[in-house]
Structures are given as structure tokens and as C-alpha cells.
Design a protein around this motif. Structure first.
Motif, PDB file in Angstrom:
ATOM      1  N   VAL A  16       0.847  -1.194   0.000  1.00 39.56           N
ATOM      2  CA  VAL A  16       0.000   0.000   0.000  1.00 39.56           C
ATOM      3  C   VAL A  16       0.879   1.240   0.000  1.00 39.56           C
ATOM      4  CG1 VAL A  16      -1.675   1.347   1.320  1.00 39.56           C
ATOM      5  CG2 VAL A  16      -1.916  -1.121   1.189  1.00 39.56           C
ATOM      6  N   SER A  17       0.524   2.204  -0.830  1.00 38.89           N
ATOM      7  CA  SER A  17       1.155   3.517  -0.755  1.00 38.89           C
ATOM      8  C   SER A  17       0.140   4.577  -1.153  1.00 38.89           C
ATOM      9  CB  SER A  17       2.392   3.610  -1.663  1.00 38.89           C
ATOM     10  OG  SER A  17       2.033   3.435  -3.016  1.00 38.89           O
ATOM     11  N   LYS A  18       0.316   5.760  -0.610  1.00 35.47           N
ATOM     12  CA  LYS A  18      -0.524   6.902  -0.969  1.00 35.47           C
ATOM     13  C   LYS A  18       0.234   7.723  -2.009  1.00 35.47           C
ATOM     14  CE  LYS A  18      -2.568  11.129   0.955  1.00 35.47           C
ATOM     15  NZ  LYS A  18      -1.611  12.100   0.374  1.00 35.47           N
ATOM     16  N   VAL A  19      -0.440   8.044  -3.111  1.00 33.13           N
ATOM     17  CA  VAL A  19       0.189   8.754  -4.214  1.00 33.13           C
ATOM     18  C   VAL A  19      -0.460  10.122  -4.377  1.00 33.13           C
ATOM     19  CG1 VAL A  19       0.804   8.692  -6.663  1.00 33.13           C
ATOM     20  CG2 VAL A  19       0.526   6.539  -5.388  1.00 33.13           C
ATOM     21  N   SER A  20       0.331  11.163  -4.239  1.00 30.87           N
ATOM     22  CA  SER A  20      -0.097  12.516  -4.609  1.00 30.87           C
ATOM     23  C   SER A  20       0.446  12.758  -6.008  1.00 30.87           C
ATOM     24  CB  SER A  20       0.456  13.544  -3.616  1.00 30.87           C
ATOM     25  OG  SER A  20      -0.017  13.293  -2.310  1.00 30.87           O
ATOM     26  N   VAL A  21      -0.437  12.640  -6.990  1.00 31.76           N
ATOM     27  CA  VAL A  21      -0.008  12.615  -8.392  1.00 31.76           C
ATOM     28  C   VAL A  21       0.642  13.949  -8.767  1.00 31.76           C
ATOM     29  CG1 VAL A  21      -0.756  12.258 -10.775  1.00 31.76           C
ATOM     30  CG2 VAL A  21      -1.844  10.974  -8.911  1.00 31.76           C
ATOM     31  N   TYR A  22       1.740  13.859  -9.521  1.00 29.22           N
ATOM     32  CA  TYR A  22       2.461  15.064  -9.920  1.00 29.22           C
ATOM     33  C   TYR A  22       1.507  16.095 -10.528  1.00 29.22           C
ATOM     34  CZ  TYR A  22       6.869  12.550  -9.278  1.00 29.22           C
ATOM     35  OH  TYR A  22       7.936  11.850  -8.740  1.00 29.22           O
ATOM     36  N   ASP A  23       1.633  17.343 -10.049  1.00 27.46           N
ATOM     37  CA  ASP A  23       0.794  18.428 -10.550  1.00 27.46           C
ATOM     38  C   ASP A  23       1.578  19.385 -11.435  1.00 27.46           C
ATOM     39  OD1 ASP A  23       2.377  19.595  -8.630  1.00 27.46           O
ATOM     40  OD2 ASP A  23       0.734  20.311  -7.376  1.00 27.46           O
ATOM     41  N   VAL A  24       2.738  18.936 -11.910  1.00 26.74           N
ATOM     42  CA  VAL A  24       3.577  19.729 -12.806  1.00 26.74           C
ATOM     43  C   VAL A  24       3.215  19.373 -14.245  1.00 26.74           C
ATOM     44  CG1 VAL A  24       5.938  20.297 -13.460  1.00 26.74           C
ATOM     45  CG2 VAL A  24       5.410  19.675 -11.083  1.00 26.74           C
ATOM     46  N   ALA A  25       2.878  20.389 -15.042  1.00 33.17           N
ATOM     47  CA  ALA A  25       2.468  20.143 -16.422  1.00 33.17           C
ATOM     48  C   ALA A  25       3.607  19.546 -17.230  1.00 33.17           C
ATOM     49  CB  ALA A  25       2.000  21.439 -17.074  1.00 33.17           C
ATOM     50  N   THR A  26       3.274  18.758 -18.235  1.00 36.96           N
ATOM     51  CA  THR A  26       4.270  18.187 -19.126  1.00 36.96           C
ATOM     52  C   THR A  26       4.675  19.215 -20.172  1.00 36.96           C
ATOM     53  OG1 THR A  26       2.755  17.345 -20.807  1.00 36.96           O
ATOM     54  CG2 THR A  26       3.081  15.989 -18.854  1.00 36.96           C
ATOM     55  N   ALA A  28       4.201  18.905 -23.245  1.00 35.78           N
ATOM     56  CA  ALA A  28       3.246  18.920 -24.353  1.00 35.78           C
ATOM     57  C   ALA A  28       1.809  18.651 -23.909  1.00 35.78           C
ATOM     58  CB  ALA A  28       3.651  17.879 -25.390  1.00 35.78           C
ATOM     59  N   GLY A  29       1.521  18.743 -22.603  1.00 36.27           N
ATOM     60  CA  GLY A  29       0.167  18.419 -22.201  1.00 36.27           C
ATOM     61  C   GLY A  29      -0.059  18.572 -20.709  1.00 36.27           C
ATOM     62  N   PRO A  30      -1.089  17.919 -20.196  1.00 37.10           N
ATOM     63  CA  PRO A  30      -1.506  18.107 -18.807  1.00 37.10           C
ATOM     64  C   PRO A  30      -0.556  17.470 -17.802  1.00 37.10           C
ATOM     65  CG  PRO A  30      -2.798  16.375 -19.829  1.00 37.10           C
ATOM     66  CD  PRO A  30      -1.969  16.992 -20.921  1.00 37.10           C
ATOM     67  N   ALA A  31      -0.700  17.895 -16.563  1.00 38.56           N
ATOM     68  CA  ALA A  31       0.099  17.341 -15.471  1.00 38.56           C
ATOM     69  C   ALA A  31      -0.237  15.879 -15.253  1.00 38.56           C
ATOM     70  CB  ALA A  31      -0.165  18.141 -14.192  1.00 38.56           C
ATOM     71  N   GLY A  32       0.708  15.152 -14.659  1.00 40.52           N
ATOM     72  CA  GLY A  32       0.449  13.752 -14.359  1.00 40.52           C
ATOM     73  C   GLY A  32       1.723  12.964 -14.163  1.00 40.52           C
ATOM     74  N   GLY A  33       1.561  11.648 -14.157  1.00 38.60           N
ATOM     75  CA  GLY A  33       2.654  10.748 -13.843  1.00 38.60           C
ATOM     76  C   GLY A  33       3.400  10.251 -15.059  1.00 38.60           C
ATOM     77  N   ARG A  82      -0.704   5.497 -17.297  1.00 41.26           N
ATOM     78  CA  ARG A  82      -0.263   6.851 -16.954  1.00 41.26           C
ATOM     79  C   ARG A  82      -1.402   7.596 -16.288  1.00 41.26           C
ATOM     80  NH1 ARG A  82       1.421  12.132 -17.382  1.00 41.26           N
ATOM     81  NH2 ARG A  82       0.265  13.491 -18.796  1.00 41.26           N
ATOM     82  N   LEU A  83      -1.119   8.218 -15.143  1.00 40.94           N
ATOM     83  CA  LEU A  83      -2.095   9.031 -14.436  1.00 40.94           C
ATOM     84  C   LEU A  83      -2.044  10.475 -14.928  1.00 40.94           C
ATOM     85  CD1 LEU A  83      -1.632   7.668 -10.814  1.00 40.94           C
ATOM     86  CD2 LEU A  83      -3.760   7.607 -12.135  1.00 40.94           C
ATOM     87  N   VAL A  84      -3.213  11.061 -15.157  1.00 36.65           N
ATOM     88  CA  VAL A  84      -3.337  12.470 -15.519  1.00 36.65           C
ATOM     89  C   VAL A  84      -4.047  13.179 -14.377  1.00 36.65           C
ATOM     90  CG1 VAL A  84      -4.351  14.117 -17.140  1.00 36.65           C
ATOM     91  CG2 VAL A  84      -3.377  11.968 -17.984  1.00 36.65           C
ATOM     92  N   ASN A  85      -3.444  14.225 -13.868  1.00 37.93           N
ATOM     93  CA  ASN A  85      -3.971  14.959 -12.724  1.00 37.93           C
ATOM     94  C   ASN A  85      -4.713  16.204 -13.210  1.00 37.93           C
ATOM     95  OD1 ASN A  85      -4.502  16.238 -10.316  1.00 37.93           O
ATOM     96  ND2 ASN A  85      -2.386  16.282  -9.606  1.00 37.93           N
ATOM     97  N   ALA A  86      -6.041  16.186 -13.064  1.00 39.28           N
ATOM     98  CA  ALA A  86      -6.855  17.339 -13.456  1.00 39.28           C
ATOM     99  C   ALA A  86      -7.197  18.223 -12.271  1.00 39.28           C
ATOM    100  CB  ALA A  86      -8.139  16.863 -14.141  1.00 39.28           C
ATOM    101  N   GLY A  87      -6.645  17.883 -11.094  1.00 34.28           N
ATOM    102  CA  GLY A  87      -6.871  18.717  -9.926  1.00 34.28           C
ATOM    103  C   GLY A  87      -6.886  17.940  -8.631  1.00 34.28           C
ATOM    104  N   GLY A  88      -5.824  18.061  -7.844  1.00 35.15           N
ATOM    105  CA  GLY A  88      -5.776  17.493  -6.505  1.00 35.15           C
ATOM    106  C   GLY A  88      -5.883  15.987  -6.441  1.00 35.15           C
ATOM    107  N   LEU A  89      -5.396  15.273  -7.439  1.00 38.77           N
ATOM    108  CA  LEU A  89      -5.594  13.824  -7.503  1.00 38.77           C
ATOM    109  C   LEU A  89      -4.702  13.105  -6.495  1.00 38.77           C
ATOM    110  CD1 LEU A  89      -7.091  11.542  -8.959  1.00 38.77           C
ATOM    111  CD2 LEU A  89      -5.247  11.505 -10.654  1.00 38.77           C
ATOM    112  N   GLU A  90      -5.336  12.393  -5.575  1.00 35.31           N
ATOM    113  CA  GLU A  90      -4.645  11.565  -4.592  1.00 35.31           C
ATOM    114  C   GLU A  90      -5.224  10.161  -4.624  1.00 35.31           C
ATOM    115  OE1 GLU A  90      -4.796  13.333  -0.735  1.00 35.31           O
ATOM    116  OE2 GLU A  90      -3.453  14.976  -1.283  1.00 35.31           O
ATOM    117  N   ILE A  91      -4.343   9.170  -4.580  1.00 41.12           N
ATOM    118  CA  ILE A  91      -4.744   7.785  -4.796  1.00 41.12           C
ATOM    119  C   ILE A  91      -4.119   6.892  -3.744  1.00 41.12           C
ATOM    120  CG2 ILE A  91      -4.328   5.820  -6.361  1.00 41.12           C
ATOM    121  CD1 ILE A  91      -4.711   7.767  -8.675  1.00 41.12           C
ATOM    122  N   LEU A  92      -4.879   5.900  -3.297  1.00 45.09           N
ATOM    123  CA  LEU A  92      -4.326   4.802  -2.518  1.00 45.09           C
ATOM    124  C   LEU A  92      -4.011   3.692  -3.507  1.00 45.09           C
ATOM    125  CD1 LEU A  92      -3.751   3.857   0.426  1.00 45.09           C
ATOM    126  CD2 LEU A  92      -5.950   2.665   0.320  1.00 45.09           C
ATOM    127  N   ALA A  93      -2.732   3.413  -3.688  1.00 43.43           N
ATOM    128  CA  ALA A  93      -2.304   2.383  -4.636  1.00 43.43           C
ATOM    129  C   ALA A  93      -2.172   1.055  -3.917  1.00 43.43           C
ATOM    130  CB  ALA A  93      -0.971   2.770  -5.274  1.00 43.43           C
TER     131      ALA A  93
END
Length: 245
Positions: A16-26, A28-33, A82-93
Motif C-alpha cells: 500500500v502507498s498513498k500517491v499525490s499525483v504530480y501536478d507539474v504540467a508536461t 506537451a500536455g496536462p500534469a500527471g505521472g 499513466r495518471l493524468v492529474n486534473a486537480g488534486g488527484l490523490e490515490i491509494l495504490a
């Protein structure tokens, strides 16, 4: 020691891990992993907060699954994701085999020249520095993987499932030196617990309750590590007792 015993880890031998998905834009596109694939383990997400998408590509095709609080999604080995973060995305993996995906069972979708051999791949994916410098390195690594990912998606559109063959073969060559460690984690985690369930069923058939006398409770009051730069974001890691060989 009873059927399950101490130190067996979480139910089913999961990690188990808690993931705060990267909020830094790429670039060429939206923020994410970082897009990557697991070769031996399934992985699941439970969305804690925020909104976004998980993009997946395997031999069955490309999909986009919307994510919001309460969503559960999972995928098997061979699924590039690949995870895309559209706002405050937090996940329990939830990761098979005692967290093996974060212990090496992952290959990033780098362009082919970085997959030529294990040493080249490791140099390209290594993170250096601390703090902001390490974040910058993690984002640069992600953007490099996105280049290879875009190529794989484009090739899949024209060639179908065979577009992934070269990537999968290269990924296998890269991870083969790690297999001894992976097998140890599996044997001490998921396999051990599956065998313990069989032992418990055998005892139940004979009416033997002795194994129940050894029951224990495990707990981790806080993450064993916080803020690690992972593939998808900043990780809070919970080590559950299975060690490496």
C-alpha cells in the motif's frame, strides 16, 4: 506459529502507498505521472480525492478511465498506464506482491535507444539531487518516458498489438537481474499467505481451532517514508514486513 503467523504482511500480501499525483504540467500536455508497465504484478487504485484520468494501453487497445473520489480501477501485468492529474488527484495504490511494483517491477516507456540494455536504462531513469532538484529530475524522466509512450500509441494505431512487442521484450531483458529479489518477495508475501489459507481450510475441515490461538494484529501508525519521488507522484510508503533477499 499458526497458519498465518507473524510478519506475513497485509491481507493477500499486497503493498500500500498513498500517491499525490504530480501536478507539474508536461512539455506537451496536462500534469500527471510517468507512463510505465509492470511485468509480474497487478495494481489497483482507490481514488481518495481530486479528479483525473488513468490512461491504459495493452494489446487490447488504448483506454481512458475517469477518476474521482471513490473510483476503483485495476489492471494486470502488460498494461502500460499513466495518471493524468486534473486537480488534486490523490490515490491509494494497492500493489501485488508486497509492493513489488515500487521495488523494481516497473519499466518506463522510454524511447528505444534508452532501452538497449540495463545499464543505459538505469542511467536514464536514475534520480539525482534533493528537494526541488530531485523533483526537476523526476519530471524530466517523466517527460522522456512520455516521448516513448506517444510513439507506442501512434504505432499501435497503425500496427495493432504487435506495436508493443519490441518494448515488452526490451523491458524483460532490463528486469531479469532482479528476478531473485522478486521471487523472494512473492514467496514471503502472496505465496506464503495463499498457502496459509490452505492450511487454515485443512484445520477447519478437521475442527482444529489451534491455529486461531496465534492470531495477531498489525499496525503502522504512520508511513515508513513520506514524499518519495515515485513514477506517478510523491509517495507515502507503508512497509509491511516483507524484506528483500
Amino acid at each position: 506459529m499458526g497458519a498465518f503467523g507473524s510478519g506475513a504482511g497485509l491481507p493477500g500480501g499486497i503493498g500500500v502507498s498513498k500517491v499525490s499525483v504530480y501536478d507539474v504540467a508536461t512539455q506537451a500536455g496536462p500534469a500527471g505521472g510517468t507512463p510505465h508497465v509492470h511485468l509480474a504484478c497487478s495494481e489497483g487504485y482507490y481514488v481518495i480525492a481530486g479528479i483525473g484520468t488513468v490512461e491504459t494501453l495493452n494489446t487490447k487497445g488504448y483506454t481512458e478511465t475517469p477518476l474521482r473520489a471513490g473510483t476503483v480501477v485495476w489492471f494486470e501485468p502488460g498494461t502500460i498506464h499513466r495518471l493524468v492529474n486534473a486537480g488534486g488527484l490523490e490515490i491509494l495504490a494497492l500493489m501485488a506482491n508486497s509492493g513489488l511494483p515500487e521495488a523494481g517491477d516497473a519499466v518506463l516507456t522510454l524511447p528505444p535507444q534508452y532501452l538497449a540494455d540495463r545499464e543505459t536504462y538505469l542511467r536514464a531513469t536514475a534520480l539525482t539531487g534533493e528537494g526541488d532538484a530531485r523533483t526537476t529530475a523526476a519530471i524530466a524522466r517523466r517527460d522522456l518516458a512520455l516521448q516513448g509512450y506517444a510513439d507506442l500509441r501512434e504505432r499501435y494505431e497503425s500496427d495493432g498489438p504487435t506495436a508493443l512487442t519490441d518494448f515488452f521484450e526490451a523491458a524483460i531483458r532490463i528486469v531479469q537481474p532482479q528476478l531473485e529479489d522478486w521471487r523472494h518477495r512473492w514467496e514471503q508475501g502472496a505465496r506464503r499467505l495463499a498457502n496459509a489459507t490452505g492450511t487454515a481450510l485443512d484445520a477447519l475441515e478437521t475442527g482444529d481451532a489451534a491455529y486461531l490461538d496465534t492470531a495477531e494484529v498489525g499496525r503502522l501508525p504512520a508511513p515508513t517514508e513520506s514524499g518519495r519521488h515515485g513514477m506517478c507522484g510523491w509517495l507515502d510508503i507503508y512497509e509491511t514486513g516483507v524484506t528483500r533477499a
